[in-house]
Design an enzyme around this catalytic site. Sequence first.
Site, PDB file in Angstrom:
ATOM      1  CB  SER A 246       0.160   0.305  29.323  1.00 33.09           C
ATOM      2  OG  SER A 246      -0.506   1.082  29.982  1.00 33.09           O
ATOM      3  CG  ASP A 334      -4.054   4.407  24.361  1.00 28.39           C
ATOM      4  OD1 ASP A 334      -4.852   4.520  25.271  1.00 28.39           O
ATOM      5  OD2 ASP A 334      -3.028   3.959  24.329  1.00 28.39           O
ATOM      6  CG  HIS A 373      -4.121   1.232  26.492  1.00 25.81           C
ATOM      7  ND1 HIS A 373      -3.132   2.086  26.567  1.00 25.81           N
ATOM      8  CD2 HIS A 373      -4.096   0.397  27.699  1.00 25.81           C
ATOM      9  CE1 HIS A 373      -2.389   1.758  27.270  1.00 25.81           C
ATOM     10  NE2 HIS A 373      -2.753   0.872  28.185  1.00 25.81           N
TER      11      HIS A 373
END
Length: 398
Positions: A246, A334, A373
């Site tokens: 991320s 995601d 995610h």
Amino acid sequence: MLFARRRHFFKRVGLPCLVIALLVFFLFFVLLPLAFRTSVTLQRGILFLTFITYPKGLDLSKPHSIGLFATRNFYITVKDHDEDEDGVRIGVWHVLPRYAVHRFRRELRVEADVETAFSNSQQFMPTHQSPDSHELERLAPELRAEFPVIVPENEQLFYERLLRVPGGTVVLYLHGNTATRGSGHRSEVYKLLRHLNYHVFSFDYRGYADSDPVPPSEDGVVRDALMVFEYIANLTSNPIFIWGHSLGTGVATHMCAKLAHMKERGPRGVILESPFTNIRDEIRLHPFSRPFRHLPWFDYMISQPMYDNRLRFESDKHVGEFPQPIMIMHAEDDVVVPFRLGYQLYRTALDTRRRSWGPVEFHRFDRTHGYGHKYLCRAPELPGLVEQFIESYRNTIY
């Protein structure tokens, strides 16, 4: 008569409601974006989310409490410039690889943990024998004589000695925003990498967890990552891989670009999990921006100020500035960092990198699996993909 009643009702009820609605619109869609535009503190707060911490009450000095036995907790001081006397203290974990824990389980006093954890992890068993296992076997009698038991007084020396054993592999994990190095999905990644026989380093950027409460910036968190990488590189000549998740993917690409520009030793490869192209694209597609993204002043109020304040994380620029191989992984479901941003970054890397540089891989995970995610680490095929990537490039320097 009816018209008069309606007009009276509108004056009594409708007009106040309209005024309230306009006021709410003005506060939420004008004043709030205006405050965001003028406050770099607010911009940093929304980007890094350091105030979100979980799990509650976790003592990061005791990684054993979340199943990370044989893990050293320590702190590194980051100097932001030559005149910086105090520096910024950041918290770091060093997780030992499976074979080292098993070999020294008595000295580490983790026999029961080894029996429980390793007997239930057959799915993570590596397909290749670690190159340093033979060397560690040769050194084991000498190390046992020097370290009959691992205590706080000799812990640092023992861990650093194991890190220097020739043939090992190190993974430096750069986490995303919110929480700490000890949050659930991150510890799952460490355990996976441990079982694949890699040393794992993870840390909290400035402003997070038990690191110094210094307001983070892009330059600051990249400097933190560079300092931990430098710490590892100064201790061992073994290959180092970077794993960013991320926001950590933006840190990873920026750090690798800096190392390349400085012509310093770089990693052997870079793994990007759920990456984005740049903060401007990510903000526009993030769920939190949904109420604002269609406003005509969105870019002026939200995107451009962050860019002007050097909160950019331009991975689409940085992937064309360092030569190491890249593996990109992204789940189709995601919603935090949309799949299309990861795929766009992959296409950009293919278009901008030199042919003589390391290759770029892209791995798509079907939405039906529900990894979202955070939980690609639970994909059954992930250990094999990671091991194949690392073993392919651990002995190659680009």
